[in-house]
Design a protein around this motif. Structure first.
Motif, PDB file in Angstrom:
ATOM      1  N   ALA A  80       0.842  -1.207   0.000  1.00  0.00           N
ATOM      2  CA  ALA A  80       0.000   0.000   0.000  1.00  0.00           C
ATOM      3  C   ALA A  80       0.868   1.244   0.000  1.00  0.00           C
ATOM      4  CB  ALA A  80      -0.923  -0.006   1.214  1.00  0.00           C
ATOM      5  N   GLY A  81       1.963   1.229   0.785  1.00  0.00           N
ATOM      6  CA  GLY A  81       2.871   2.369   0.816  1.00  0.00           C
ATOM      7  C   GLY A  81       3.623   2.560  -0.482  1.00  0.00           C
ATOM      8  N   LYS A  82       3.945   1.466  -1.144  1.00  0.00           N
ATOM      9  CA  LYS A  82       4.618   1.570  -2.443  1.00  0.00           C
ATOM     10  C   LYS A  82       3.691   2.176  -3.492  1.00  0.00           C
ATOM     11  CE  LYS A  82       7.851  -2.346  -2.009  1.00  0.00           C
ATOM     12  NZ  LYS A  82       8.217  -3.671  -2.573  1.00  0.00           N
ATOM     13  N   ARG A  83       2.423   1.763  -3.472  1.00  0.00           N
ATOM     14  CA  ARG A  83       1.476   2.263  -4.472  1.00  0.00           C
ATOM     15  C   ARG A  83       1.255   3.766  -4.353  1.00  0.00           C
ATOM     16  NH1 ARG A  83      -1.283  -2.593  -3.224  1.00  0.00           N
ATOM     17  NH2 ARG A  83      -2.659  -1.446  -1.796  1.00  0.00           N
ATOM     18  N   THR A  84       1.261   4.277  -3.128  1.00  0.00           N
ATOM     19  CA  THR A  84       1.065   5.720  -2.939  1.00  0.00           C
ATOM     20  C   THR A  84       2.362   6.499  -3.089  1.00  0.00           C
ATOM     21  OG1 THR A  84       1.387   5.513  -0.539  1.00  0.00           O
ATOM     22  CG2 THR A  84      -0.876   5.320  -1.381  1.00  0.00           C
ATOM     23  N   GLY A  85       3.475   5.804  -3.177  1.00  0.00           N
ATOM     24  CA  GLY A  85       4.761   6.462  -3.295  1.00  0.00           C
ATOM     25  C   GLY A  85       5.344   6.915  -1.967  1.00  0.00           C
ATOM     26  N   ASP A  86       4.717   6.537  -0.853  1.00  0.00           N
ATOM     27  CA  ASP A  86       5.211   6.934   0.467  1.00  0.00           C
ATOM     28  C   ASP A  86       6.389   6.069   0.929  1.00  0.00           C
ATOM     29  OD1 ASP A  86       3.301   9.005   0.925  1.00  0.00           O
ATOM     30  OD2 ASP A  86       1.797   7.466   1.335  1.00  0.00           O
ATOM     31  N   LEU A  87       6.436   4.820   0.454  1.00  0.00           N
ATOM     32  CA  LEU A  87       7.528   3.928   0.816  1.00  0.00           C
ATOM     33  C   LEU A  87       8.394   3.638  -0.399  1.00  0.00           C
ATOM     34  CD1 LEU A  87       5.646   1.301   3.056  1.00  0.00           C
ATOM     35  CD2 LEU A  87       7.118   3.185   3.812  1.00  0.00           C
ATOM     36  N   ARG A  88       9.643   3.365  -0.130  1.00  0.00           N
ATOM     37  CA  ARG A  88      10.588   3.081  -1.210  1.00  0.00           C
ATOM     38  C   ARG A  88      10.138   1.865  -2.008  1.00  0.00           C
ATOM     39  NH1 ARG A  88      16.087   2.633   2.017  1.00  0.00           N
ATOM     40  NH2 ARG A  88      16.434   1.218   0.252  1.00  0.00           N
ATOM     41  N   GLY A  89      10.371   1.940  -3.310  1.00  0.00           N
ATOM     42  CA  GLY A  89       9.934   0.863  -4.191  1.00  0.00           C
ATOM     43  C   GLY A  89      10.776  -0.390  -4.101  1.00  0.00           C
ATOM     44  N   ASP A  90      11.981  -0.290  -3.531  1.00  0.00           N
ATOM     45  CA  ASP A  90      12.874  -1.450  -3.488  1.00  0.00           C
ATOM     46  C   ASP A  90      12.796  -2.209  -2.157  1.00  0.00           C
ATOM     47  OD1 ASP A  90      13.987   0.510  -1.925  1.00  0.00           O
ATOM     48  OD2 ASP A  90      16.050   0.228  -2.633  1.00  0.00           O
ATOM     49  N   LEU A  91      11.781  -1.917  -1.355  1.00  0.00           N
ATOM     50  CA  LEU A  91      11.672  -2.580  -0.052  1.00  0.00           C
ATOM     51  C   LEU A  91      11.402  -4.071  -0.227  1.00  0.00           C
ATOM     52  CD1 LEU A  91       9.586  -0.131   2.174  1.00  0.00           C
ATOM     53  CD2 LEU A  91      12.033  -0.555   2.190  1.00  0.00           C
ATOM     54  N   ASP A  92      12.037  -4.859   0.618  1.00  0.00           N
ATOM     55  CA  ASP A  92      11.834  -6.301   0.637  1.00  0.00           C
ATOM     56  C   ASP A  92      11.076  -6.661   1.919  1.00  0.00           C
ATOM     57  OD1 ASP A  92      12.872  -9.156   1.601  1.00  0.00           O
ATOM     58  OD2 ASP A  92      13.039  -9.079  -0.584  1.00  0.00           O
ATOM     59  N   ILE A  93       9.976  -7.369   1.777  1.00  0.00           N
ATOM     60  CA  ILE A  93       9.129  -7.699   2.927  1.00  0.00           C
ATOM     61  C   ILE A  93       9.913  -8.472   3.980  1.00  0.00           C
ATOM     62  CG2 ILE A  93       7.034  -8.864   3.687  1.00  0.00           C
ATOM     63  CD1 ILE A  93       6.529  -6.487   1.898  1.00  0.00           C
ATOM     64  N   GLU A  94      10.705  -9.426   3.554  1.00  0.00           N
ATOM     65  CA  GLU A  94      11.443 -10.255   4.502  1.00  0.00           C
ATOM     66  C   GLU A  94      12.430  -9.418   5.320  1.00  0.00           C
ATOM     67  OE1 GLU A  94      14.232 -14.290   4.594  1.00  0.00           O
ATOM     68  OE2 GLU A  94      13.292 -13.625   2.730  1.00  0.00           O
ATOM     69  N   GLU A  95      13.047  -8.435   4.688  1.00  0.00           N
ATOM     70  CA  GLU A  95      14.002  -7.588   5.413  1.00  0.00           C
ATOM     71  C   GLU A  95      13.292  -6.721   6.458  1.00  0.00           C
ATOM     72  OE1 GLU A  95      17.247  -7.170   1.760  1.00  0.00           O
ATOM     73  OE2 GLU A  95      16.038  -5.449   2.351  1.00  0.00           O
ATOM     74  N   VAL A  96      12.108  -6.218   6.112  1.00  0.00           N
ATOM     75  CA  VAL A  96      11.342  -5.433   7.077  1.00  0.00           C
ATOM     76  C   VAL A  96      10.933  -6.319   8.254  1.00  0.00           C
ATOM     77  CG1 VAL A  96       9.275  -4.037   7.449  1.00  0.00           C
ATOM     78  CG2 VAL A  96      10.499  -3.886   5.275  1.00  0.00           C
ATOM     79  N   ALA A  97      10.514  -7.543   7.958  1.00  0.00           N
ATOM     80  CA  ALA A  97      10.120  -8.475   9.009  1.00  0.00           C
ATOM     81  C   ALA A  97      11.301  -8.797   9.920  1.00  0.00           C
ATOM     82  CB  ALA A  97       9.560  -9.754   8.392  1.00  0.00           C
ATOM     83  N   LEU A  98      12.476  -8.987   9.342  1.00  0.00           N
ATOM     84  CA  LEU A  98      13.666  -9.274  10.142  1.00  0.00           C
ATOM     85  C   LEU A  98      14.015  -8.092  11.048  1.00  0.00           C
ATOM     86  CD1 LEU A  98      15.947 -11.093   7.518  1.00  0.00           C
ATOM     87  CD2 LEU A  98      14.898 -12.095   9.569  1.00  0.00           C
TER      88      LEU A  98
END
Length: 274
Positions: free
Chosen positions: A223-241
């Motif tokens: 959702a954050g990527k679609r609005t442009g609020d979050l970086r497009g290269d984010l990896d879900i697993e890295e955020v979870a870690l």
């Protein structure tokens, strides 16, 4: 006290059963209660103006009891109505049972978060507003209660995502969810001694939990990527870690939730576009 159909009661529960039910044969040897045949009437049921009202009162008394075996009382009620329970009474009993179970799970989650391994089943039952017998009827062992709390809290955490995204912008929704994740992990840590055995016995449960949480986090990040609020290269697993690492960092601190949220804010500064 142990009843002949295999249900175990406390001494206090046994005294109440003996005082409230008409028992046809009682064998007190080694605290064993045996019934020659189903009891067809409750001596403690309130006096009512009609048979229908009396049946309703009896069903309500059964639903509120913390220790009477439902099959035993139900058989007595069924006999007074030609072999069938009142549909209304049965629905009420099931509804009350569901409510009690939900209250016990919620109370246990609070206790494990607050008291950790020191949480007692008696205190959990008191917090839920039910007797200890009701707790044991729903959860015969501590392991069963821990598993129920684990499943419930996991589902609650994942179910929170759609509502957060409806109410908040993606980044704020992610922060609010991260705060709930920290609470979830605190509850999990509070029952870790028993939970380890539960997860070891059911490896699929742990895998299913991880899949659900990753999917919930993925919804927030996407959702954050679609609005442009979050970086497009984010990896879900890295955020979870990163979130999991925060839990390990703060778990022995005096104010883990406060410190954890500050770390989340630092993480979000690196995840958002400037």
């Amino acid at each position: 006290m142990i009843c002949s159909w295999g249900t175990t009661f406390s001494d206090e529960a046994g005294r109440v059963i003996r005082s409230r039910l008409r028992i046809t044969r009682l064998d007190c040897n080694r605290s064993r209660l045996r019934l020659a045949r189903p009891v067809h009437r409750l001596t403690a049921a309130p006096v009512a103006a009609s048979r229908e009202a009396a049946l309703r009162h009896a069903a309500e008394w059964q639903a509120g009891s913390g220790f009477v075996a439902s099959g035993f009382v139900a058989s007595g009620l069924a006999a007074t109505r030609g072999g069938r329970l009142s549909t209304t009474g049965e629905r009420r009993r099931r509804s009350d049972a569901r409510t009690n179970q939900e209250r016990l799970v919620a109370a246990a989650a609070r206790a494990f978060t607050r008291d950790g391994t020191g949480a007692t089943l008696k205190a959990i039952a008191q917090d839920a507003g039910v007797g200890i017998g009701t707790l044991y009827r729903h959860f015969p062992t501590r392991q069963a209660l821990v598993e129920a709390v684990y499943r419930s809290e996991t589902q609650r955490l994942c179910d929170a995502v759609p509502e957060l995204l409806r109410q908040l912008p993606p980044v704020e929704a992610l922060r609010a969810w991260a705060a709930q994740f920290l609470e979830y992990m605190a509850t999990k840590d509070g029952m870790a001694d028993v939970l380890h055995g539960v997860l070891s016995a059911d490896e699929g449960l742990q895998t299913d939990t991880r899949t659900k949480i990753d999917a919930a986090l993925g919804m927030l990040v996407d959702a954050g990527k679609r609005t442009g609020d979050l970086r497009g290269d984010l990896d879900i697993e890295e955020v979870a870690l990163a979130l999991g690492g925060f839990v390990l960092i703060v778990e022995r601190r005096s104010s883990p939730q406060e410190i954890g949220l500050r770390l989340v804010d630092l993480l979000l500064q690196g995840l958002t576009r400037h």
